[in-house]
Design a protein around this motif. Structure first.
Motif, PDB file in Angstrom:
ATOM      1  N   GLY A 146      -1.263  29.446 -13.607  1.00  0.00           N
ATOM      2  CA  GLY A 146      -1.992  28.186 -13.395  1.00  0.00           C
ATOM      3  C   GLY A 146      -1.491  27.407 -12.201  1.00  0.00           C
ATOM      4  N   SER A 157      -9.118  27.775 -15.405  1.00  0.00           N
ATOM      5  CA  SER A 157      -7.881  28.058 -14.689  1.00  0.00           C
ATOM      6  C   SER A 157      -6.774  27.097 -15.042  1.00  0.00           C
ATOM      7  CB  SER A 157      -8.125  27.974 -13.189  1.00  0.00           C
ATOM      8  OG  SER A 157      -8.346  26.631 -12.844  1.00  0.00           O
ATOM      9  N   GLY A 158      -7.140  25.868 -15.337  1.00  0.00           N
ATOM     10  CA  GLY A 158      -6.101  24.888 -15.615  1.00  0.00           C
ATOM     11  C   GLY A 158      -5.389  24.427 -14.370  1.00  0.00           C
ATOM     12  N   ALA A 159      -5.902  24.770 -13.208  1.00  0.00           N
ATOM     13  CA  ALA A 159      -5.239  24.356 -11.977  1.00  0.00           C
ATOM     14  C   ALA A 159      -5.699  22.962 -11.575  1.00  0.00           C
ATOM     15  CB  ALA A 159      -5.542  25.345 -10.865  1.00  0.00           C
ATOM     16  N   ASP A 161      -9.375  22.079 -10.503  1.00  0.00           N
ATOM     17  CA  ASP A 161     -10.431  22.470 -11.414  1.00  0.00           C
ATOM     18  C   ASP A 161     -10.691  21.480 -12.535  1.00  0.00           C
ATOM     19  OD1 ASP A 161     -10.656  24.708  -9.917  1.00  0.00           O
ATOM     20  OD2 ASP A 161      -9.361  25.914 -11.193  1.00  0.00           O
ATOM     21  N   VAL A 162      -9.653  20.811 -12.973  1.00  0.00           N
ATOM     22  CA  VAL A 162      -9.857  19.926 -14.108  1.00  0.00           C
ATOM     23  C   VAL A 162      -9.777  18.459 -13.694  1.00  0.00           C
ATOM     24  CG1 VAL A 162      -9.131  21.554 -15.856  1.00  0.00           C
ATOM     25  CG2 VAL A 162      -7.434  20.124 -14.733  1.00  0.00           C
TER      26      VAL A 162
END
Lengths: 221, 221
Positions: free
Chosen positions: A153, A209-211, A214-215
């Motif tokens: 991540g 992705s949890g990167a 992205d969030v």
């Protein structure tokens, strides 16, 4: 008080776990690889002098139930390590019980090795009996190790056990109450945007992705 | 209050850094390796909505000056990353600003990406100008990465910035005071054993490892 503010975060004696979501992780001692996992969680666990069975139960429950994985459709933060049948590598890490004396770490808050060893074993036993024993791997308590962590991540979560004498049953109830309170609050106008943001990111296939980028929708205040 | 106890550790909004002592660390995005370090520190950095320049200065100072390495004679916990001319790999990690809603992580305490990006850059800039720019490496802010961490020991320290408006000058003074107080205390009879323990482990060539068994003498209460 300034001193209080400075010291509190580092001197509170609670169990601490650094949970890293991994693609794989291995432990080597010298040249020998002693264990490894594929997808799952690498947990570095720091036990304090004041920790009890209740702290251990809380931490184990959280490690196994934390929703750090996407589901099969790519929806982020929806599945736990148990939901996905992934593995857990747990490594004892007394240095997490660190108090800084200036720039020198002091580890007197860590549970002494002779007590920590059986306590740590019981935590692993608890994890194995709650989940599947073959999916819980372990380092080598007390050995000098190289822990190879492929942080995915990256996603890293810090878990801290609740301090003081808390009844675990009470705790679950309390957690439920908190969740209920959150749901209630999210119906209010100021919170609905937040909830929508969370939904947006859940529907976003990239959000799995949890990167960072992205969030971002989940992060907007 | 029970609720207070349960929530405080996870809801305090401070900058958090998970510092792992590494033999090496690399970052890959897709198939491409974008950066790597040899011996040094891998830092996962979580910035909260409430963090200021002062939090950043405290964290940078601690990362660079923390004594997590042995000296040339093998004496443990005596040298910083700067003392040893080692490297630092810093990766932004908003998930450290996690509040658990039951088992679901919530990241609204993390500084939103559009603010965190320049703030994070300024932190790296500060680190580079304080140390040597070529020894400070960086991930790719906002990208989905695999961070390969070879945790050496393992040794993992959590840093938390002091909360509230603290003058950095005041802070250094305060730290010095704390150190002085420690020195004073170690002259007392109840503390001399502790000091001896520390000396023992320093003289133990195995103590350089920083592993559980090796520094047990430092851990005895």
């Amino acid at each position: 008080m300034r001193t209080g503010k400075l010291c509190v975060p580092n001197t509170t004696k609670t169990m601490k776990a650094i949970v890293q979501r991994v693609t794989k992780a291995t432990v080597t001692v010298g040249e020998e690889q002693i264990t490894s996992i594929g997808r799952g969680l690498c947990v570095l666990l720091g036990i304090s002098v004041e920790d009890t069975q209740k702290d251990a139960e809380y931490i184990v429950r959280k490690i196994l139930n934390l929703r750090l994985f996407e589901d099969e459709t790519g929806r982020a933060w929806s599945k736990s390590v148990m939901d996905r049948d992934f593995e857990v590598l747990c490594v004892s890490q007394f240095t997490l019980q660190c108090i800084l004396k200036g720039n020198k770490p002091d580890f007197h808050s860590a549970m002494p090795a002779e007590l920590a060893r059986p306590f740590y074993s019981s935590i692993l036993e608890n994890m194995r009996s709650t989940y599947k024993p073959e999916l819980i791997k372990d380092g080598l308590f007390g050995a000098k190790m190289q822990v190879h962590i492929q942080n995915d991540g990256p996603v890293t979560i810090e878990l801290i056990s609740p301090t003081g004498p808390v009844d675990p049953k009470q705790l679950s109830k309390q957690e439920k109450q908190q969740q209920r309170k959150e749901k209630m609050r999210s119906k209010g106008p100021s919170e609905s945007g937040r909830e929508k943001g969370a939904l947006r990111s859940r529907q976003d296939p990239n959000a799995s992705s949890g990167a960072e980028g992205d969030v971002s929708s989940e992060r907007e205040p």
